[in-house]
Design a protein around this motif. Structure first.
Motif, PDB file in Angstrom:
ATOM      1  N   ALA A  79       0.820  -1.213   0.000  1.00 31.47           N
ATOM      2  CA  ALA A  79       0.000   0.000   0.000  1.00 31.47           C
ATOM      3  C   ALA A  79       0.851   1.259   0.000  1.00 31.47           C
ATOM      4  N   HIS A  80       2.133   1.140   0.344  1.00 34.28           N
ATOM      5  CA  HIS A  80       2.989   2.324   0.317  1.00 34.28           C
ATOM      6  C   HIS A  80       3.169   2.884  -1.094  1.00 34.28           C
ATOM      7  N   ASP A  81       2.772   2.126  -2.098  1.00 34.27           N
ATOM      8  CA  ASP A  81       2.835   2.639  -3.466  1.00 34.27           C
ATOM      9  C   ASP A  81       1.573   3.398  -3.841  1.00 34.27           C
ATOM     10  N   LEU A  82       0.600   3.417  -2.957  1.00 35.00           N
ATOM     11  CA  LEU A  82      -0.682   4.020  -3.274  1.00 35.00           C
ATOM     12  C   LEU A  82      -0.858   5.354  -2.562  1.00 35.00           C
ATOM     13  N   VAL A  83      -2.069   5.786  -2.404  1.00 33.59           N
ATOM     14  CA  VAL A  83      -2.392   7.102  -1.866  1.00 33.59           C
ATOM     15  C   VAL A  83      -2.242   7.137  -0.349  1.00 33.59           C
ATOM     16  N   ALA A  84      -1.588   8.194   0.152  1.00 36.36           N
ATOM     17  CA  ALA A  84      -1.397   8.380   1.587  1.00 36.36           C
ATOM     18  C   ALA A  84      -2.505   9.234   2.187  1.00 36.36           C
ATOM     19  N   GLY A  85      -3.047  10.146   1.408  1.00 38.58           N
ATOM     20  CA  GLY A  85      -4.090  11.032   1.905  1.00 38.58           C
ATOM     21  C   GLY A  85      -4.445  12.065   0.852  1.00 38.58           C
ATOM     22  N   TRP A  86      -5.340  12.967   1.233  1.00 41.79           N
ATOM     23  CA  TRP A  86      -5.791  13.962   0.271  1.00 41.79           C
ATOM     24  C   TRP A  86      -6.234  15.229   0.993  1.00 41.79           C
ATOM     25  N   MET A  87      -6.284  16.308   0.229  1.00 36.30           N
ATOM     26  CA  MET A  87      -6.855  17.576   0.670  1.00 36.30           C
ATOM     27  C   MET A  87      -7.703  18.098  -0.476  1.00 36.30           C
ATOM     28  N   MET A  88      -8.912  18.529  -0.168  1.00 37.31           N
ATOM     29  CA  MET A  88      -9.762  19.120  -1.180  1.00 37.31           C
ATOM     30  C   MET A  88      -9.866  20.617  -0.910  1.00 37.31           C
ATOM     31  N   ILE A  89      -9.715  21.385  -1.981  1.00 43.61           N
ATOM     32  CA  ILE A  89      -9.793  22.843  -1.882  1.00 43.61           C
ATOM     33  C   ILE A  89     -10.816  23.362  -2.892  1.00 43.61           C
ATOM     34  N   ASP A  90     -11.312  24.551  -2.638  1.00 39.31           N
ATOM     35  CA  ASP A  90     -12.253  25.215  -3.534  1.00 39.31           C
ATOM     36  C   ASP A  90     -11.706  26.609  -3.773  1.00 39.31           C
ATOM     37  N   VAL A  91     -11.139  26.826  -4.945  1.00 33.01           N
ATOM     38  CA  VAL A  91     -10.400  28.057  -5.220  1.00 33.01           C
ATOM     39  C   VAL A  91     -10.912  28.741  -6.482  1.00 33.01           C
ATOM     40  N   ALA A  92     -10.509  29.982  -6.654  1.00 30.80           N
ATOM     41  CA  ALA A  92     -10.978  30.786  -7.778  1.00 30.80           C
ATOM     42  C   ALA A  92     -10.256  30.481  -9.084  1.00 30.80           C
TER      43      ALA A  92
END
Length: 129
Positions: A79-92
Motif C-alpha cells: 500500500a505504500h505505493d498508493l495514496v497516503a491522503g488527500w486535501m480538497m480545496i475550492d479556489v478561484a
C-alpha cells in the motif's frame, strides 16, 4: 473550482532526492509535518478555500464485484505505493490551486527539511458524483 490534492507515499514523475517514508521519521518530525498541514488547512478555512482532508491507512484491500451478492477481495500487496491522503480545496483559479499544492509539497519531513513531494492535482467535474 474544486481540486483534489492527492498525497502518495511515494511516486510521481521522478523520485525525490533524500526522501524517506514517514515510518522512518522521529515523532518530532511527524508532528512538525502534521502541524504544517493543519496550519495550511486552518489558513485555507479562514479564506473559505478548505473543503476537507484526511490521511489514509496503509492496510486497504482491493474489492470487486463477482456478480450479484458476491465480492472478491485481496490485500493490497504494498500500500505504500498508493495514496497516503488527500486535501480538497475550492479556489478561484488553477493558479491558486498550484500555489496551495506548492505549499503542501513543502511540508517538513526528516531533519525538518521540506520534503518537496510530488502531489497529484486533479480538478473535480462540477455536477458529477
Amino acid at each position: 473550482m474544486k481540486y483534489l490534492l492527492i498525497k502518495h507515499y511515494r511516486g510521481g514523475p521522478e523520485p525525490v532526492e533524500g526522501w524517506t517514508t514517514m515510518d522512518r521519521w522521529t515523532a518530532e518530525e511527524v508532528a512538525a509535518h502534521v502541524a504544517h498541514m493543519n496550519d495550511l488547512a486552518g489558513r485555507l478555512a479562514v479564506t473559505g478555500e478548505f473543503v476537507g482532508s484526511t490521511a489514509l491507512s496503509d492496510d486497504g484491500v482491493f474489492v470487486r464485484s463477482d456478480g450479484p451478492g458476491a465480492l472478491a477481495q485481496t490485500p493490497i500487496p504494498d500500500a505504500h505505493d498508493l495514496v497516503a491522503g488527500w486535501m480538497m480545496i475550492d479556489v478561484a483559479s488553477h493558479e491558486r490551486a498550484l500555489e496551495i499544492a506548492g505549499e503542501l509539497s513543502a511540508a517538513p519531513g526528516a531533519n525538518g527539511e521540506p520534503i518537496r513531494e510530488w502531489l497529484e492535482l486533479r480538478s473535480l467535474h462540477p455536477g458529477q458524483h
